[in-house]
Design an enzyme around this catalytic site. Sequence first.
Site, PDB file in Angstrom:
ATOM      1  CB  SER A   1      -0.865  -0.149   1.242  1.00 58.13           C
ATOM      2  OG  SER A   1      -1.663   1.254   1.380  1.00 58.13           O
TER       3      SER A   1
ATOM      4  CE1 TYR B   1      -3.700  -3.164   4.776  1.00 55.34           C
ATOM      5  CE2 TYR B   1      -3.286  -0.620   4.221  1.00 55.34           C
ATOM      6  CZ  TYR B   1      -3.447  -2.112   3.948  1.00 55.34           C
ATOM      7  OH  TYR B   1      -3.521  -2.247   2.283  1.00 55.34           O
TER       8      TYR B   1
ATOM      9  CE  LYS C   1      -0.863  -4.574   2.688  1.00 54.16           C
ATOM     10  NZ  LYS C   1      -1.118  -5.941   1.907  1.00 54.16           N
TER      11      LYS C   1
END
Length: 264
Positions: free
Chosen positions: A158, A171, A175
């Site tokens: 991401s 998150y 990533k």
Amino acid sequence: MSTVDEAVAAVRATRRPLAGRTALVTGGSRGLGREIAIAFAAAGADVAVVSRKKDACEALAEELAAATGQRVTAHAAHVGDWDRLGTLLDEVEQDLGPVDVLVNNAGIAPTYPSLQEVSEELFDKVFAVNVKGPFRLLAVAGARMAARDGGVMLNISSMGSQRPTAGDLPYTAAKSALNTLTAGFAQEYGPSVRVNTILAGPFATDISRAWDPAAVERMARDWPSRRVGQPSEIAGAALYLCGPDAGYTTGALLAVDGGRLAAP
């Protein structure tokens, strides 16, 4: 330098750049994974569609096989289950043959009220799916590819790994770790195995339903694209990185984010 005839033949060959290949796509039944699975089958690959819900994988596999004439199989697996991933590869290879292309697309990004309210369970779940599972698949699939002297592995990360916020920190931290794995595995299994990552921007997938449309619209005003991406717009980058034209590309992070990282 290639001759004109050689160059023309090479370009024509890339109309089906994955012909004769077998690809495994995690999180392949919906969202970006679904679009990648469709693009790979259209490009000539046999495809193993993997997600936790086998019925969703079976529905896509049946439709995709009928549309492309390729072999497409459905497999249920939770990528956070370490032991399951080795048997998953065995299962896919039994059905389709050795895996030439691995796409680590499965991911989760649960919301939370505040950073101090992030539970250990949420944190561990995010890292299990976004880091631990990809690590295991990269290790096992990469070793098998290297033993056969060739293969490609692609991670879907991401752009948030480069622009983290308090609202998505577990998150985006996960990533960021996935980006690090890309560099490490590219070194470990090169030169015969290439490993790359797509830094995906905001796409209109199932996850986007939880977003505040007004907030997204305000943010998008600063992006060069001025909009959220459509899932199909991931396909070209995935085909490039996993196809023959990217033979000199490994350890790379390619942003497909509508220019989000270029914005102020």
